[in-house]
Design an enzyme around this catalytic site. Sequence first.
Site, PDB file in Angstrom:
ATOM      1  N   GLU A  67      50.769  47.865  32.073  1.00  0.00           N
ATOM      2  CA  GLU A  67      49.375  47.961  32.507  1.00  0.00           C
ATOM      3  C   GLU A  67      49.402  48.571  33.898  1.00  0.00           C
ATOM      4  O   GLU A  67      49.737  47.892  34.864  1.00  0.00           O
ATOM      5  CB  GLU A  67      48.738  46.565  32.547  1.00  0.00           C
ATOM      6  CG  GLU A  67      48.698  45.880  31.187  1.00  0.00           C
ATOM      7  CD  GLU A  67      47.631  46.479  30.281  1.00  0.00           C
ATOM      8  OE1 GLU A  67      46.614  46.949  30.801  1.00  0.00           O
ATOM      9  OE2 GLU A  67      47.827  46.475  29.045  1.00  0.00           O
ATOM     10  N   CYS A  77      42.739  47.474  39.467  1.00  0.00           N
ATOM     11  CA  CYS A  77      43.036  48.621  38.605  1.00  0.00           C
ATOM     12  C   CYS A  77      41.781  49.145  37.919  1.00  0.00           C
ATOM     13  O   CYS A  77      41.706  50.314  37.552  1.00  0.00           O
ATOM     14  CB  CYS A  77      44.084  48.243  37.581  1.00  0.00           C
ATOM     15  SG  CYS A  77      43.672  46.732  36.692  1.00  0.00           S
TER      16      CYS A  77
END
Lengths: 489, 475
Positions: free
Chosen positions: A222, A261
């Site tokens: 990720e 993110c």
Amino acid sequence: MGRVAPSFEEVGGKQQPAVGLGETVSRTVSELRVAYESGRTRSLEWRQSQLRGLLRLLAEEEAAAFRALREDLGKHHAEAYRDELGVLVKSANAALREVWVPLIAFPARAQLEPQPLGVVLVFSCWNVPLGLSLEPLIGAVAAGNAVALKPSELAPATAKFLGDNIGKYMDATAVKVIQGGPEVGEQLMEHRWDKVLFTGSPRIGRVVMAAAAKHLTPVALELGGKCPCIFDTLGGSARDLQTAVNRVVSGKWSSCAGQACLAIDYVLVEERFVPVLIKAIKSTLKRFFTDSDHMARIVNARHFQRLSGLLKDTSVAASVLHGGKLDAKNLCIEPTILLNPPLDSAIMTEEIFGPLLPIITVKKIEDSIDFVKARPRPLAVYAFTKNAALRRRIVEETSSGSVTFNDAVVQYGIDSLPFGGVGESGFGQYHGKHSFEMFSHKKAVLTRGYLIELSARYPPWDGSKISMMRQLYRYNYVGFVLTFLGLKK
Amino acid sequence: MAARGGVGVEADVAALRAQFAAGRTRGAEWRAAQLRGLLRMAAEAEAEVCRALHADLAKPYTESYVHEIALVKSSCRFALKNLKKWMKPQKVSASLMTFPSTAMVTAEPLGVVLVISAWNYPFSIAAGNAVVLKPSEVAPATSSLLAELLPQYVDSTCIKVVEGGVAETTALLEQKWDKIFYTGNGKIGRIVMASAAKHLTPVVLELGGKCPVVVDSNVDLHVTAKRIAAGKWGCNNGQACISPDFIITTKSFAPKLLEALGKVLEKFYGDEPLRSSDLSRIVNSNHFNRLKKLMDDENVSDKIVFGGQRDEHQLKIAPTIFMDVPLDSGIMKEEIFGPLLPIITVDKIHESFALINSMTKPLAAYLFTKDSKLQEQYEAGISAGGMLVNDTVVHLTNQYLPFGGVGESGIGAYHGSFSFEAFSHKKAVLVRGFAGEAAARYPPYSTAKLKILRGVLKGNLGSMIQAILGFPRGK
């Protein structure tokens, strides 16, 4: 405030291991294997007890968790609840409700049996330190694995919180928290795992995957990226404009001060609309961030330097329209807006991960599609628009982990949507059922009886056998039967 | 097609990227046209393909048809039939938290993918990618046939074949791909994954392993023997990733099983198996010598109970069965990938579980039994890519079951819709409206706001209504 020691990130995992560290890590890994092989983690009861334990932990230790997040990141407890604890409570409850462990319908002819992978490793990240540790943990235990969790040492209070509490509320022999920095990460990756989930930077993602390759350990990465926000004119409704700007401001600065993110990295807007947008953002900033209490601080001195460095470039500094104040002592950077910094400057080529918002202007809003397409694929693409045709083009022509229209970051809390990247933003998806699947192996099980024997499949072969097989493969059962009976060639 | 160096490959990839970026591979029409082209190729070139396979492997025509042609055809047909359905975005339930909103998951192609040595490339095309196929150089006739034929049937600006050996494969692996699909062995699998790591490229690795066959005494012996034999020697003479590798059975049952296998083998291949046209040869002399070494090991050669004939000139080895070779012998430590079949005996059939679990996880695990309890225990206790009870190999043909390994036998799964997914990115799409503004989510934070957030995240309807109605007011 912030660690002095270099992080796993900085050193790229090349520290000399401390004396005895290798053995400690090896021992931990074997303990987990023994726990897994005992079969204990496979039962429905065990999985449910872990999830309930986690829920109890989140309820009983909530105040301590808030304190840890405040200490690590200056996160307000409302943000901490909204983005971390609340989401975890929701996820754990959903996992308990869903009962993904299948009832083995026996004897079934063909079925898919999800099985735990075995012993899995989760690397968390510092910016959502509780969430990014426990959300994967929920999936991993729901799927019946033994788990090693390595929280980020850059959020030490949260790491300690996890170390102190996980063993108390969950099965400490099968769920372990491993503390430390890059050297520990490197030691961990010397071992074979049945899966590794890594959340962090692309640079370390490469290191993790390369280490995993030695053991053929499957990985999920990720990573991040520059999440663009395409801001269209919204047909003149002042109320909708305000709603949109609320969401943009929240999607940038209310998410760990942009250190997320999924945070909006930069905005694309038509030239003529810039003044309206900037005015609205400024007033919203004033309304939301009445004091520094309501926005997280920068995690440590190193990131503070990095962010200040982005503003040092003269042409970038010249493009600052609002904000720009740096408080090195408190590691605070005020919400900063830039207008058209040079596209080749670091602030426009690297993931910002901070409270600086570049606004890039285009002539027509449709031009933003090419802008986004020309750049590495991000974790999310955002667009505020009422134009259905533009929406369709964005979905079809850009590629990203996810696309959200008319809001930002909220997709994170929706269980039914897979969460993960594509291309440079990573691979592997989780959340909701996808978490369960990320940590499972879907074993195909096919059962045959003895009654129906198809001699055509066996040698010695001849024309009629081949004919029969042709029919079968065409699902031409009539033809097959005729051939079988010798009535057709 | 001549072998190329790094520059040629780089140019190829750049060209494919350009085509992909231009959107050429996205539409359903283009994908369907390619799939139909592949179907036509499989139909029209059947004889040529079988001839090439025969040249490479002495593969019997039927095997080629069943395992290669028919499989490609059925994959193409399956993909064509399901294409629209797979391409359609799936609506998923949006949470009340984001009311009003609609959520869906849409499958998009990954981009430019590299497929090394796998026959299920039709799905990479069905998923809308541009593809480079690198056929195995170990089967050179087949490889050059594919390189020659494919451009005649599909859009060669988006689908390319690159032939070659180590140098070309290395050059290919240096490029940046959006996915790499590799079929082969664990050693190269590690190299592929390490190269992929440099570009953060996701991989699917279909590797091998020692596929065990546990044979209980409670079985239909004749059918069992036939199905084992077909799976072992009827699949490229044991040179297939899902071929049964070795058998475990009880000491008391072993003689009966051996006898049944012997009878079946004679029926299949006659009493001079090296002369049977239904038996494939070993692919090349490297592998022939590797197998010869396994057979000639001094601890193993005296355990041959059936077969053992070989012909170096023809590169043929007859079906050979061993009884109770030492567990630390070469033949029990590495994947055999050939026509040698060890039978390991145990006292009680359950002891087979511990033996299998002491090895790395295989691609397939087989069990022959009528005992449902044993079957349940096997399913629960053995981890493998896939499992088949009372047959071997055929699970490969079921388009509804995912096919792939676990642990050493591989990463990722494919077949049917799973292949389509393997070559796609499932993109989450959330569309919100502007109504339902929830002030509770924004700073400045307050106790009242936190209370509502708690309720919302717990799924408390009252809180959600409050949130949607803009409580707390005035902030």
